[in-house]
Design a protein around this motif. Structure first.
Motif, short mmCIF file in Angstrom:
data_model
loop_
_atom_site.label_atom_id
_atom_site.label_comp_id
_atom_site.label_asym_id
_atom_site.label_seq_id
_atom_site.Cartn_x
_atom_site.Cartn_y
_atom_site.Cartn_z
N PRO A 1 28.99 0.83 14.07
CA PRO A 1 29.66 2.37 14.48
C PRO A 1 28.51 3.28 13.87
N GLY A 2 29.05 4.36 14.40
CA GLY A 2 27.83 6.04 13.67
C GLY A 2 28.44 5.89 12.66
N GLY A 3 26.63 6.98 11.82
CA GLY A 3 27.06 7.59 11.54
C GLY A 3 28.30 9.30 11.00
N ASP A 4 28.53 9.03 9.89
CA ASP A 4 29.49 9.92 9.15
C ASP A 4 29.48 11.56 10.00
N PHE A 5 29.86 12.23 9.98
CA PHE A 5 30.65 13.85 10.09
C PHE A 5 29.87 14.12 8.84
N SER A 6 29.24 15.05 9.64
CA SER A 6 28.47 16.84 8.22
C SER A 6 28.91 17.51 7.91
N ASN A 7 28.63 17.81 7.05
CA ASN A 7 29.10 20.13 6.75
C ASN A 7 28.57 20.80 7.71
N TYR A 8 27.22 20.89 7.41
CA TYR A 8 26.23 21.37 8.20
C TYR A 8 24.89 20.51 8.43
N GLY A 9 24.86 20.33 9.93
CA GLY A 9 23.81 19.44 10.78
C GLY A 9 22.19 19.48 9.85
N GLN A 10 21.80 18.50 9.70
CA GLN A 10 20.02 18.12 9.62
C GLN A 10 19.86 17.84 10.68
N PRO A 11 18.66 18.49 10.32
CA PRO A 11 17.47 17.64 12.42
C PRO A 11 17.44 16.29 11.74
#
Lengths: 174, 430
Positions: B62-72
């Motif tokens: 499974p891939g990584g989680d969601f994020s509130n503000y995407g980071q590079p």
């Protein structure tokens, strides 16, 4: 741009939304007291300069306590901009850009020094200290006699020697 | 070495070149083989049949989680700004946009260049106010909520520091990638309220030809801007590429003065004072002025000149392959639109017109590209730009002849990169 905006607003009118004016008009009028409380804008002619005075003797003390660490002894050779330089060197390969050649008016020195110096505690010098340190720097620049004092009138009357050597690239639209 | 004709821009690499270069397909096969090997090691005795099917590893976890503000993504080679600040005054300095590590024309907000004179102020948007006063009929104050109710408009525009590229006034060329020499220019979609609307509301006195602007930062920056420009196209910008203007770019509001040097695009906007004369502040007459050959000093040199730089290849690169490469770069001008960019690969004897990527916008960064084949011989690459106002980017010798070497701002000469036989790219003045 202004025409484009007007047409956007005109569309609002035509579609029946309640826009009585073609300008929002939401700015709050500034009261006379609020205007008086605004920090003064000091102009080249000296308008806006505060009351008070300071002399070069105090200025030397202020300079050594608070300015010399960056600007060097007697305004030369520090890590920050050189304040005192050789006026004859302007059109050479290594120009000196001291106050005497690069500041066409005196009063903006007060505005800038009060607002920004020293950079670790800007707006911390008293009016007397600012007048004094300018008097000291202009004395070092051979523009004032030793021990001279400055106030709003005297600072406004100083004719900086390189004033007429500035040219203005921007020409106002007729 | 030869240039590819425009008509063959979309052509695939020749057969001879394919035979020299491992194909993308074979690269992918190698990658998948390695990935499958890892999977079979981690799953000994249970799913060995997967190795035979050559599945990507990422299909099986499974891939990584969601994020509130995407980071590079962060990696050793991720695009970053380089910072250069005063050692004893950390808020006085610059950071450069890594133009050489970016493509297209829009600068990511976290990579917009910075020039602060005494740091980034902390501003409470609930207490922020913009004051318009001086030579107006009715002095006005706007809080942020009020300003957000005004009609807004968006435009894509570059902002360039007047001191961009200024290390090149020196006699030795800087050996740094394009962005770390020329990256005090960035381009964003700015959204905000036309300042003309607010000025009209205050009612400008007939003789008020200037507007004196300053910000909430501790630098004492104050600039005088001609009212003509304020009424023409200046914005009080509230959004940058769709999100609120970043703190280091002037939150909650800054001026956008399209095409004019960065200093007048006042950040953390506080007050605007209409006046019949300029203030002659330090930033009007001392900094952001240029000493000429004859000892005179130019001030109010607002408009940024026509300019182009190649962003790829750039100094510090090594071209490891002969054959097909793409020259890519940026062009811009403060006086209108870029009309043409030319590239020379033979020391400036012949110039080939590069392809301008649409849309080509007024006072915005414009991407140019030119496909090119490198035959392995030493070569120089240079670009020059022209604009809709008839201005042409000067070569360095001409700029220095006209301006002398005591200038500090407004360097816009043609930039030259040399490529040696070993593929190493250097910045040269030749």
């Amino acid at each position: 741009m202004r025409n484009r905006l007007s047409s956007i607003l005109a569309v609002l009118l035509l579609t029946g939304n309640v826009v009585a004016d073609d300008a929002p008009g939401l700015g709050m009028p500034l009261s006379a007291q609020d205007q008086a409380d605004l920090p003064a804008v000091i102009m080249a002619d000296g308008s806006g300069l505060p009351d008070g005075e300071g002399n070069a003797l105090l200025g030397e003390q202020v300079f050594q306590d608070k300015c010399m660490i960056c600007h060097g002894p007697r305004g030369m050779g520090g890590s920050a901009l050189e304040l005192v330089g050789d006026r004859a060197l302007l059109a050479t390969a290594y120009p000196d850009k001291g106050i005497a050649v690069y500041w066409p008016y005196g009063p903006p020195l007060f505005d800038y020094i009060r607002r920004s110096m020293p950079p670790s505690v800007p707006y911390s010098l008293s009016n007397e200290e600012v007048y004094a340190v300018i008097a000291y720097l202009l004395e070092l620049s051979d523009l004032l006699e030793s021990g001279a004092y400055l106030d709003a009138d005297r600072l406004s009357m100083i004719r900086m020697p390189n004033r007429d050597n500035f040219t203005e690239v921007y020409q106002p639209v007729k | 070495m030869r240039l590819i004709k425009k008509s063959s821009v979309a052509a695939t690499p020749s057969e001879t070149e394919k035979s020299k270069t491992p194909s993308a397909t074979s690269h992918r096969r190698q990658f998948i083989k390695r990935a499958a090997g890892v999977v079979s090691l981690g799953a000994t005795g249970t799913a060995t049949q997967l190795a035979a099917e050559k599945l990507p590893e990422s299909w099986q976890v499974p891939g990584g989680d969601f994020s509130n503000y995407g980071q590079p993504r962060t990696a050793i080679d991720s695009p970053i700004r380089w910072v250069s600040a005063d050692r004893s005054l950390s808020g006085d300095g610059v950071s450069w946009t890594p133009l050489h590590a970016l493509e297209g024309t829009i600068t990511p907000n976290g990579l917009h260049f910075e020039r602060h004179h005494n740091g980034v102020p902390v501003i409470d948007p609930a207490r922020w106010q913009l004051t318009i006063h001086g030579a107006v009929k009715q002095p006005l104050v706007f809080d942020l909520n009020t300003l957000h109710r005004y009609p807004m408009t968006s435009r894509i525009s570059f902002i360039e520091c007047g001191g961009n590229s200024n290390s090149l006034w020196h006699p030795t060329p800087a050996q740094a990638p394009t962005g770390y020499v020329h990256g005090l220019v960035s381009c964003s979609e700015w959204t905000g309220v036309p300042l003309s609307v607010l000025m009209d509301e205050a009612g400008i006195d007939k003789n008020a030809r200037w507007l004196i602007a300053d910000g909430y930062d501790a630098s004492g920056v104050a600039v005088s801007i001609p009212m003509d420009k304020i009424l023409d196209d200046t914005l009080v910008a509230l959004y940058q590429n769709g999100e609120p203007v970043r703190p280091e770019n002037g939150f909650p509001a800054r001026l956008l003065v399209p095409g004019w040097e960065g200093i007048v695009n006042v950040k953390w906007l506080r007050a605007l004072r209409a006046s019949d004369v300029p203030q002659m502040s330090r930033f009007d007459t001392v900094s952001y002025t240029d000493l000429q050959k004859d000892g005179s000093i130019e001030r109010f040199s607002f408009e940024m000149g026509v300019k182009s730089v190649i962003t790829s290849p750039t100094a510090g690169d090594t071209l490891s392959q002969h054959g097909y490469h793409q020259i890519s770069g940026l062009a811009w001008t403060g006086s209108g639109q870029v009309s043409r960019v030319e590239v020379s690969t033979d020391g400036g004897n012949h110039w080939i017109e590069a392809v301008l990527q649409p849309p080509v916008l007024d006072k915005a960064l414009t991407r140019f590209r030119l496909p090119w084949r490198w035959d392995g011989a030493p070569v120089t690459l240079r670009s020059r730009a022209y604009d809709s106002n008839g201005l042409a980017q000067p070569d360095r010798a001409t700029l220095l002849e006209n301006r002398g070497t005591n200038m500090y701002y407004h360097y816009n000469a043609v930039v030259v990169f040399s490529i040696a036989a070993d593929g190493s790219v250097r910045h040269v003045y030749a």
